[in-house]
Design an enzyme around this catalytic site. Sequence first.
Site, PDB file in Angstrom:
ATOM      1  N   LYS A 190      -4.390  10.725   5.469  1.00 34.94           N
ATOM      2  CA  LYS A 190      -4.207   9.730   6.532  1.00 34.94           C
ATOM      3  C   LYS A 190      -3.525  10.522   7.913  1.00 34.94           C
ATOM      4  O   LYS A 190      -1.708  10.952   7.415  1.00 34.94           O
ATOM      5  CB  LYS A 190      -3.601   8.583   6.266  1.00 34.94           C
ATOM      6  CG  LYS A 190      -4.400   7.801   5.139  1.00 34.94           C
ATOM      7  CD  LYS A 190      -3.649   7.296   3.303  1.00 34.94           C
ATOM      8  CE  LYS A 190      -4.073   6.857   2.457  1.00 34.94           C
ATOM      9  NZ  LYS A 190      -5.609   6.048   3.002  1.00 34.94           N
ATOM     10  N   LYS A 243       3.295   4.725  -1.229  1.00 33.85           N
ATOM     11  CA  LYS A 243       3.564   5.160  -2.148  1.00 33.85           C
ATOM     12  C   LYS A 243       4.848   6.083  -1.824  1.00 33.85           C
ATOM     13  O   LYS A 243       4.569   7.085  -1.496  1.00 33.85           O
ATOM     14  CB  LYS A 243       1.808   6.574  -2.292  1.00 33.85           C
ATOM     15  CG  LYS A 243       0.857   5.646  -2.341  1.00 33.85           C
ATOM     16  CD  LYS A 243       0.252   5.258  -1.559  1.00 33.85           C
ATOM     17  CE  LYS A 243      -1.591   5.180  -1.662  1.00 33.85           C
ATOM     18  NZ  LYS A 243      -2.331   4.396  -0.458  1.00 33.85           N
ATOM     19  N   ASP A 288      -1.162  17.276  20.434  1.00 28.17           N
ATOM     20  CA  ASP A 288      -0.541  18.220  21.048  1.00 28.17           C
ATOM     21  C   ASP A 288      -0.002  19.440  20.266  1.00 28.17           C
ATOM     22  O   ASP A 288       0.760  20.088  20.576  1.00 28.17           O
ATOM     23  CB  ASP A 288       0.416  18.275  22.034  1.00 28.17           C
ATOM     24  CG  ASP A 288       0.020  17.164  22.820  1.00 28.17           C
ATOM     25  OD1 ASP A 288      -1.477  16.980  23.398  1.00 28.17           O
ATOM     26  OD2 ASP A 288       0.629  16.336  23.629  1.00 28.17           O
ATOM     27  N   HIS A 342       0.777  -0.845  -0.040  1.00 23.52           N
ATOM     28  CA  HIS A 342       0.057  -0.028  -0.580  1.00 23.52           C
ATOM     29  C   HIS A 342       1.138   1.186   0.402  1.00 23.52           C
ATOM     30  O   HIS A 342       0.127   2.501   0.217  1.00 23.52           O
ATOM     31  CB  HIS A 342      -0.875  -0.072   1.426  1.00 23.52           C
ATOM     32  CG  HIS A 342      -2.066   0.747   1.540  1.00 23.52           C
ATOM     33  ND1 HIS A 342      -2.136   1.781   2.072  1.00 23.52           N
ATOM     34  CD2 HIS A 342      -3.255   1.359  -0.012  1.00 23.52           C
ATOM     35  CE1 HIS A 342      -3.391   2.687   1.640  1.00 23.52           C
ATOM     36  NE2 HIS A 342      -3.766   2.068   0.699  1.00 23.52           N
ATOM     37  N   ASP A 348      17.392  10.555  -7.408  1.00 26.73           N
ATOM     38  CA  ASP A 348      18.577  10.963  -7.035  1.00 26.73           C
ATOM     39  C   ASP A 348      18.986  10.778  -5.292  1.00 26.73           C
ATOM     40  O   ASP A 348      20.323  11.096  -5.194  1.00 26.73           O
ATOM     41  CB  ASP A 348      18.610  12.928  -7.723  1.00 26.73           C
ATOM     42  CG  ASP A 348      18.331  12.626  -9.254  1.00 26.73           C
ATOM     43  OD1 ASP A 348      19.137  11.436  -9.508  1.00 26.73           O
ATOM     44  OD2 ASP A 348      18.946  13.518  -9.343  1.00 26.73           O
ATOM     45  N   HIS A 374      -9.351  11.794   1.757  1.00 27.77           N
ATOM     46  CA  HIS A 374      -8.079  10.266   1.574  1.00 27.77           C
ATOM     47  C   HIS A 374      -7.126  10.564   2.556  1.00 27.77           C
ATOM     48  O   HIS A 374      -6.300  10.166   2.331  1.00 27.77           O
ATOM     49  CB  HIS A 374      -7.843  10.145   0.159  1.00 27.77           C
ATOM     50  CG  HIS A 374      -7.662   9.322   0.121  1.00 27.77           C
ATOM     51  ND1 HIS A 374      -6.373   8.948  -0.527  1.00 27.77           N
ATOM     52  CD2 HIS A 374      -8.117   7.943  -0.023  1.00 27.77           C
ATOM     53  CE1 HIS A 374      -6.125   7.006  -0.698  1.00 27.77           C
ATOM     54  NE2 HIS A 374      -7.252   6.894  -0.512  1.00 27.77           N
TER      55      HIS A 374
END
Length: 503
Positions: free
Chosen positions: A423, A245, A428, A243, A250, A421
């Site tokens: 996450k 991404k 704090d 899952h 470089d 979408h």
Amino acid sequence: MKNRLNVLLFLLILSTGLYLTRSFWQGWIVGAFSVLITITVVFIGIVIFLENRHPTKTLTWLMVLAVFPVVGFIFYLMFGQNHRKSKTFMKKALSDEEAFEKIEGNRQLNEEQLQKMGGHQQLLFRLAHRLANNPISFSTNTKVLTDGKETFAHIKQALRMATHHIHLEYYIVRDDEIGQEIKEILMQKAKEGIHVRFLYDGVGSWKLSKSYIQDLKQAGVEIVPFAPVKLPFINHTINYRNHRKIIVIDGTVGFVGGLNIGDEYLGKDPYFGFWRDTHLYVRGEAVRTLQLIFLRDWAHETGETILKPSYLSPALTNMKDDGGVQMIASGPDTRWEINKKLFFSMITSAKKSIWITSPYFIPDEDILSALKIAALSGIDVRILVPNRPDKRIVFHASRSYFPELLEAGVKVYEYTRGFLHSKIIIVDNEIASIGTSNMDMRSFHLNFEVNAFLYRTKSVTTLVSDFVYDLEHTNQIRFEQFRNRAWYYRVLESTCRLLSPLL
């Protein structure tokens, strides 16, 4: 012990019941088949029992096997087996240790810098280091990207500026407009002599056309699927998906976050409309860890180990201190459920506030209890979720948790501007996590994930501002109103929740 006795009692009743019903069936073939099913269900039940899973998950699988024995057996073979402690990922685990030896100098925690942190912040980063072996960097700059338009603009610009190599790792890649744009850039860079490696998930990207892949290969791009599924032969690890991404360019520039490669992430899907997501642009030392995560996954799929100084050398270590950044990978190849334990630590260490954004909110009992206790203790706990589903079972299962959270004082908001979408976890207003992990059981137990943990960086301030802005495009769910919703919604949500340990 009580839970185990309950499970054994359930198995005994199930076996007896199935055996007795056999006498009412006609024909020896049907009878033989019923005996076979009985033996199979009992055998699988014993296997599940001996795996010492959480009782909720154990009983859920037993229920599925009892009600749908044939289909349940097939589903168990495909999705139910627990390989975290098996040898399935042993090869990958060994490559991890070999890789970390190459950057041993960068693994050491910077004690002088850590002393500047508060006590509970130190504990979080030390825990992350113990669980994942990944270092914390104080020589990394980050920038929050808040939607597809901004994210892909930065990605395309960075790809075009590559001079040595480009590494990409994605769950979903689509052969659409943005997918074609990325493909053309990669093909051009490969023709220029830039080494391009592309790892995509075999299930998440199952719709990716053969022509798309072939065009990249012909241009010199090395493109490989992660754990491909070849029907009708279904591998027993089909349920463990990549899952992540990740983009590394470089060894000095990286991207990580929630956006896959597809037009819907640019808001071009009429059902979803505006797509609210969050990605992180990274420059500096922490990119080395992203690089390492990619190279470990690449080695696991191809057998090619590329632990060269040109890929793992220090990256812009003279950059100005902008707080701490720690890249953490989690997945079934690790001994611990790393992302869950870090999220739990963040929640339980909070002093003032816990703000969570998650498109798929299916917490296990540990996380759920921690959130309720925090709210009951007077901590400002807010959860931001979508108001429209892209996975209906998950959506309704998620809503089943709202009443007990609301009753404990947790504030729940539904995003109304488009599809949410992102996450994100912010604690704090000082510590934040941004990445690919959802607040759900699949991300905790099954998927390969990656998250950036940030301490007192400018990006944390940006995430706080973005969260406050997003609240302006929400409806707050009220306890009295929600608990009086129609009975059929409650039945639907409760039914979906029964399946939540399997989602």
